[in-house]
Scaffold this active site. Structure first.
Site, PDB file in Angstrom:
ATOM      1  CG  ASP A 318      -2.434  -6.083   2.951  1.00 40.88           C
ATOM      2  OD1 ASP A 318      -3.111  -4.882   3.095  1.00 40.88           O
ATOM      3  OD2 ASP A 318      -1.680  -6.235   1.873  1.00 40.88           O
ATOM      4  CD  GLU A 520      -4.439  -3.196  -3.045  1.00 40.74           C
ATOM      5  OE1 GLU A 520      -4.731  -4.601  -2.641  1.00 40.74           O
ATOM      6  OE2 GLU A 520      -4.436  -2.423  -2.533  1.00 40.74           O
TER       7      GLU A 520
HETATM    8  C1  BGC Z   1      -6.220  -1.002  -0.140  1.00 40.48           C
HETATM    9  C2  BGC Z   1      -6.960   0.326   0.886  1.00 40.48           C
HETATM   10  C3  BGC Z   1      -8.157   0.646  -0.084  1.00 40.48           C
HETATM   11  C4  BGC Z   1      -8.939  -0.568   0.083  1.00 40.48           C
HETATM   12  C5  BGC Z   1     -10.252  -0.315  -0.234  1.00 40.48           C
HETATM   13  C6  BGC Z   1      -7.282  -2.035  -0.050  1.00 40.48           C
HETATM   14  O1  BGC Z   1      -6.814  -3.162  -0.732  1.00 40.48           O
HETATM   15  O2  BGC Z   1      -5.134  -1.099   0.273  1.00 40.48           O
HETATM   16  O3  BGC Z   1      -6.019   1.279   1.011  1.00 40.48           O
HETATM   17  O4  BGC Z   1      -8.884   1.664   0.698  1.00 40.48           O
HETATM   18  O5  BGC Z   1      -8.479  -1.779  -0.215  1.00 40.48           O
HETATM   19  O6  BGC Z   1     -11.136  -1.097   0.368  1.00 40.48           O
HETATM   20  C1  BGC Z   2      -2.610  -3.239   0.397  1.00 39.60           C
HETATM   21  C2  BGC Z   2      -1.540  -2.891   1.071  1.00 39.60           C
HETATM   22  C3  BGC Z   2      -1.907  -1.431   1.868  1.00 39.60           C
HETATM   23  C4  BGC Z   2      -3.009  -1.842   2.685  1.00 39.60           C
HETATM   24  C5  BGC Z   2      -3.625  -0.483   3.395  1.00 39.60           C
HETATM   25  C6  BGC Z   2      -3.677  -3.199   1.186  1.00 39.60           C
HETATM   26  O1  BGC Z   2      -4.866  -3.517   0.347  1.00 39.60           O
HETATM   27  O2  BGC Z   2      -2.358  -4.690  -0.020  1.00 39.60           O
HETATM   28  O3  BGC Z   2      -0.410  -2.558   0.356  1.00 39.60           O
HETATM   29  O4  BGC Z   2      -0.651  -1.090   2.674  1.00 39.60           O
HETATM   30  O5  BGC Z   2      -4.121  -2.065   1.903  1.00 39.60           O
HETATM   31  O6  BGC Z   2      -4.064   0.591   2.716  1.00 39.60           O
END
Ligand code: BGC
Ligand code: BGC
Length: 798
Positions: A318, A520
Site C-alpha cells: 500500500d 481513510e
Molecule cells: C490514497 C491515495 C491518495 C493518497 C494521497 C492515499 O492514502 O489511497 O490514493 O491519493 O493517499 O496522498
Molecule cells: C489505500 C489503498 C489504495 C492506495 C492507492 C492507499 O492509501 O489504503 O486502499 O489502494 O492508497 O490509492
C-alpha cells in the site's frame, strides 16, 4: 503497437500456439493450478522463466516498483521501465484530476509506448500496467458510473448484483486504458468509528467473503472461462491483507491485537474465497498485527498467504506502507521484499528506492532468488492478463479501449440504480412511505441535490466532497432529481427547498442529510455521535408544523441517530448511493419494494461500544423493513453526554478542509484545498501521514482564501513551512486586519515546520476568513489551520 520480446524460438512457438499473442485473451487457468500443474501452467512457467533469465537486475527491480502518475515522465518510463504505476485518489493524467476520459486513455498509450521501446542486446521488453482505485465504479474519472459504496452493497446482499457491478466497472476501466483495479476491499470492519467502514461490505465475515469473491469474478471473469481477464475485464485486488477492519478503536492503519488464530478467523477469512475466485493481486495492509507491520511480516505474507492459502498472484504494497516497517524508510526497505511483498507502491520516492534495492541485491542483503520470485509473480499476472507477448496492443486498441460511450452507459446506470434501490434500509415507517401518488412533496436539506455528498469518498478526489461542482458529474442524477421526476411523473408536485422554507404547505417533507465525504483516516472518529444538526433542525421544524417527515440519511456507517429517528415518521439509511439518485426515489415512491437489510448492527447508545455486537443494537444486523411494515418503534432515548462537546473549529487539518470551510483563489475554488485556480496551485504533501498537508505555490499577484461559513471567533493558528525566501511583499488579511508576512516568511525559510499564531494583537479584528496575498512567487506548506480562544491580549507569533 507491435514489438518483439525475443523469446527463444521453441518457447515462443509454444507460447504463440497457446494464443498468447492474441489481445487480452489467455488460456484458461485457475489459481489452484500451482497445486495441480497442467500443461498450461508448465508453459506459462517456461515462458516466464525464459524472460526472467534474460532480464538485467535493473529491469527486474523496475518490475517491483510502482510510482504514481505525475511523479515521473514518459522519459522516466522509457529509461526505467516501471512494471506498473498508479494514479492515487488525487492524481489525474497530466496533472488534471478532472481530465476527460480521452486524456486518461492518451496517457495510458503514452506510458505503454514508452515501456515497450526496444532494449539493447535483445533484453526482453515488458509492457507496463496501470492500477487505479475504482472502488465504487471507475470514479476517479469524470463521467463514469458511480456505484454505491460497499456498505450499501452489503445491505443489498446479492452476489449476482455485485458481480454485475464488477463487470460494468471493469468495462469502464478498460475504456480508459487502465489494466488493474485496487478493489475489492474485503475488510471485515468491527468498529464503525473506522474511517473506512463504508469500504467494508459487512461486519459479518461470510457476507464479506461472498460479495468480495463476486466482485473479483465480475472484474476478472471466472477462471476457466474463455473471457477470463479478456475483453472488458481487468485485474482485481483483494485488500488489505489483513486486519484492516480490526484495529484497536477503529484507528486507520493502526494496531491489531489479540490471539493470531482468532484474528485470522475473522480478518483473513474472506481471502481464500477471493483466491478461489481467481484474484490475481492482494494488497498488504498498513496495520500491524501484535506490534508487527504487515508490510514486513514474513510469517503472514509468505507463510499464511502463499503457504497456507496457496495464493500464486502478486502481492502489492500500500501507499508507502513499506516505509512504516520498523527499521525502514520509504527509500530503504529490503525487509518488505524479503517478507514476501512483490511490488512496492512508492508514489514519489521511486528513484531512491530502486537504487537501494539494486545495491542490496548486489551486496547480498537480498538474494537474487527472491527478486526472481517476485518478478515471476508480476510477470505471471501480466501473462494471464494478456500483457506479455509479441502482439500486446496499445491500451486504446485493446478490448473496449476508447469506447467512451460505455462510460455511464444506460446499462451500467441501470445496474447502479438497481443497487441503490436494493440497498436502501428502512428503519422506521409509520405509514408515510410509500409517498402517496399525487402528493405535494417538499425536499429539503443541503445534501438533497448534492451528488458529491451522495457519492462519498473516493469520488473524483481521494476525499470526495460536497463542494465538488455539479458539472463534474455529467452522467448522474441527484436524489432530488430522482424524486422530482418520480413524483411529478405520478401526478404529484415536488419542490426543492434546501432550508425547508415554503409558500405552499407540503403534504410531506423529505429531508436529505448526512455525513460529509471522507476517506481513510480522515474519516476516523472518536465516537458514533452524529453532531451535524442541519437535518435534525429541519425534521424538528416540520414536526412542529405537523408536516409528516421522511429522513433520508447519507452515511458511510451506522451512527447514533436517535434524535433524528424520533423526529421523523420514516427513516431510511441510504448509505452512499452515488450517481443514481433515482434509486432512492424508487423506494420512497413504492415503485420497488424495500428489500435492503442492515449488514452492520446499528447502535442504540450514543456512548455504547461501537463494536460488532447485536446486543445493545437499536436495529440488529439483518434488520430492515418492507414498505408495508408500519409497526411503531416507540420513542428512543435521546440523552447523550458526548453531545455537549463543542464542534471542531478546524479550517484545515488531517488533509481536509473543516466543515463549512471553502478554499478559493481568484474566481476559482480549490475543493479539499487541492488543484489550481487563480495562480494558486495546491498539492498533497505527506508530513506525518499521507497527504495530511498541502504544498502551495502562489504566483505573483495571486491570493488564496480559506473561509468559514460562519465566524467561529478565536485566534488563527497555522502550522506551516516556508520553501523559498519571498522576493516581494506577502500579506495575510482577516477581517479588518492585515499582517505583513514578508519578514516572517524570510525568517521562517529553512527552519522547517513552525506555528504562526495570529491574534487581534497584531491583526485588529479577525474575521471568518484569512487570505494570503503575494506580489512575488512564493511557495510554502500548510499542515493545519485552526481557530482557538486564547487569553485576552495574547501576542502574535510566527
Ligand atoms: C490514497 C491515495 C491518495 C493518497 C494521497 C492515499 O492514502 O489511497 O490514493 O491519493 O493517499 O496522498
Ligand atoms: C489505500 C489503498 C489504495 C492506495 C492507492 C492507499 O492509501 O489504503 O486502499 O489502494 O492508497 O490509492
Amino acid at each position: 503497437m507491435r514489438f518483439g520480446i525475443g523469446l527463444r524460438a521453441g518457447v515462443a512457438a509454444a507460447a504463440l500456439g497457446l494464443g498468447l499473442g492474441a489481445c487480452a485473451t489467455v488460456p484458461a487457468e485457475t489459481t489452484t493450478a500451482a497445486v495441480t500443474p497442467t500443461a498450461v501452467a508448465d508453459s506459462e512457467d517456461a515462458v516466464i522463466a525464459d524472460i526472467v533469465s534474460r532480464m538485467s537486475l535493473e529491469r527486474k527491480i523496475a518490475q517491483l516498483i510502482q510510482p504514481q502518475i505525475n511523479s515521473f515522465t514518459p522519459e522516466d518510463m522509457e529509461r526505467y521501465r516501471f512494471g506498473s504505476y498508479l494514479n492515487g485518489g488525487n492524481g489525474g493524467p497530466y496533472g488534471d484530476e478532472y481530465a476527460p476520459a480521452s486524456e486518461w486513455l492518451r496517457y495510458a498509450d503514452e506510458m505503454f509506448d514508452a515501456s515497450v521501446q526496444p532494449l539493447a542486446n535483445g533484453e526482453p521488453v515488458i509492457p507496463t500496467m496501470w492500477g487505479t482505485d475504482a472502488v465504487h465504479g471507475h470514479t476517479n474519472v469524470m463521467g463514469a458510473t458511480i456505484f454505491p459504496h460497499n456498505i450499501a452493497l452489503g445491505a443489498a446482499g446479492d452476489a449476482d448484483l455485485v458481480r454485475r457491478i464488477g463487470q460494468a466497472t471493469a468495462v469502464e476501466i478498460e475504456v480508459t486504458g487502465i489494466d488493474w483495479n485496487f478493489s475489492p476491499t474485503v475488510a471485515v470492519a468491527q468498529d464503525d468509528r473506522w474511517g473506512r467502514t463504508y469500504e467494508s461490505y459487512s461486519e459479518n465475515k461470510e457476507l464479506v467473503a461472498t460479495l468480495g469473491a463476486a466482485l473479483v469474478e465480475g472484474l476478472q471473469g471466472t477462471p476457466g472461462d474463455a473471457d477470463f481477464l479478456g475483453d472488458g475485464r481487468v485485474i482485481a485486488t483483494a485488500k488489505h491483507f489483513f486486519g484492516d477492519g480490526g484495529t484497536d478503536n477503529g484507528v486507520d492503519q493502526g494496531e491489531v491485537t489479540g490471539d493470531l488464530a482468532e484474528l485470522m478467523e475473522i480478518h483473513a477469512y474472506p481471502y481464500p474465497a477471493t483466491i478461489e475466485a481467481g484474484v490475481e493481486a492482494i494488497m498488504a495492509s498498513f496495520n500491524s498485527i501484535n506490534g508487527r507491520k504487515m508490510h514486513g511480516n514474513e510469517e503472514l505474507l509468505t507463510g499464511v498467504l502463499r503457504g497456507q492459502m496457496g495464493f500464486d498472484g502478486l502481492v502489492v504494497g500500500d501507499w508507502n506502507g513499506h516505509g512504516q516497517v520498523a527499521g525502514c524508510t520509504v527509500t530503504d526497505c529490503p525487509q518488505s521484499l524479503l517478507a514476501g511483498l512483490d511490488i512496492y507502491m512508492v508514489p514519489d520516492d521511486w528513484k531512491g528506492l530502486m537504487e537501494t534495492l539494486i545495491a542490496q541485491v548486489e551486496d547480498g542483503t537480498i538474494p537474487m532468488a527472491r527478486v526472481d520470485e517476485a518478478v515471476t509473480r508480476v510477470l505471471r499476472v501480466k501473462y494471464r492478463a494478456g500483457l506479455l507477448g509479441d502482439n500486446v496492443e496499445r491500451p486504446s486498441e485493446r478490448g473496449v479501449g476508447g469506447q467512451f460511450e460505455l462510460l455511464a452507459s444506460p446499462e451500467h446506470r441501470a445496474i447502479a440504480r438497481e443497487a441503490v434501490a436494493r440497498s436502501q434500509v428502512i428503519l422506521k415507517n409509520d405509514g408515510v412511505l410509500p409517498l402517496a401518488a399525487g402528493a405535494n412533496v417538499l425536499v429539503a436539506g443541503a445534501a438533497a441535490d448534492n451528488i458529491g455528498q451522495a457519492a462519498g469518498g473516493w469520488t473524483l478526489t481521494w476525499q470526495g466532497g460536497r463542494e465538488l461542482d455539479r458539472e463534474l458529474f455529467p452522467n448522474a442524477t441527484s436524489i432530488w432529481e430522482g424524486l422530482e421526476s418520480a413524483i411529478e411523473g405520478s401526478g404529484g408536485t415536488a419542490t426543492l427547498s434546501e432550508d425547508g422554507s415554503f409558500t405552499q404547505r407540503p403534504d410531506v417533507a423529505v429531508v436529505v442529510f448526512g455525513e460529509r465525504p471522507y476517506a481513510e483516516f480522515a474519516g476516523d472518529r472518536p465516537d458514533l455521535v452524529f453532531r451535524d444538526e442541519e437535518g435534525l433542525e429541519l425534521l424538528r421544524s416540520f414536526q412542529a408544523q405537523d408536516i409528516p417527515t421522511v429522513a433520508v440519511f447519507l452515511s458511510g456507517r451506522p451512527l447514533w441517530m436517535n434524535r433524528e429517528i424520533n423526529a421523523s415518521d420514516a427513516f431510511v439509511a441510504s448509505w452512499l448511493p452515488g450517481s443514481e439518485g433515482a434509486g432512492v426515489a424508487d423506494i420512497l415512491t413504492g415503485a420497488k419494494e424495500a428489500t435492503g437489510r442492515l449488514s452492520f448492527n446499528w447502535p442504540a447508545e450514543c456512548e455504547g461500544e461501537p463494536l460488532n455486537n447485536p446486543e445493545g443494537a437499536q436495529f440488529p444486523f439483518g434488520y430492515g423493513r418492507s414498505l408495508a411494515d408500519t409497526s411503531p418503534i416507540g420513542t428512543l432515548r435521546e440523552d447523550c453526554a458526548a453531545l455537549l462537546v463543542g464542534p471542531s473549529r478546524e479550517l484545515f487539518g488531517s488533509g481536509r478542509l473543516g466543515e463549512g470551510v471553502t478554499a478559493t483563489a481568484g474566481t476559482g475554488t480549490l475543493p479539499s484545498l487541492l488543484g489550481s485556480a487563480g495562480g494558486v496551485t495546491a498539492r498533497g504533501y505527506d508530513r506525518n501521514a499521507q497527504e495530511d498537508s498541502r504544498q502551495i505555490a502562489l504566483a505573483a499577484g495571486s491570493q488564496l482564501t480559506l473561509a468559514q461559513d460562519e465566524d467561529s471567533g478565536g485566534a488563527y493558528r497555522i502550522t506551516y513551512e516556508v520553501l523559498a525566501r519571498p522576493s516581494g511583499p506577502v500579506t495575510l488579511t482577516s477581517g479588518d486586519g492585515i499582517v505583513d508576512l514578508t519578514p516572517h516568511f524570510a525568517h521562517a525559510f529553512e527552519k522547517g515546520w513552525r506555528e504562526m499564531v495570529i491574534t487581534e494583537a497584531c491583526a485588529g479584528t479577525l474575521g471568518e476568513s484569512i487570505t494570503f496575498a503575494t506580489e512575488a512567487d512564493i511557495s510554502f506548506r500548510i499542515a493545519e489551520v485552526s481557530r482557538a480562544e486564547l487569553p485576552e491580549g495574547a501576542e502574535c507569533s510566527f
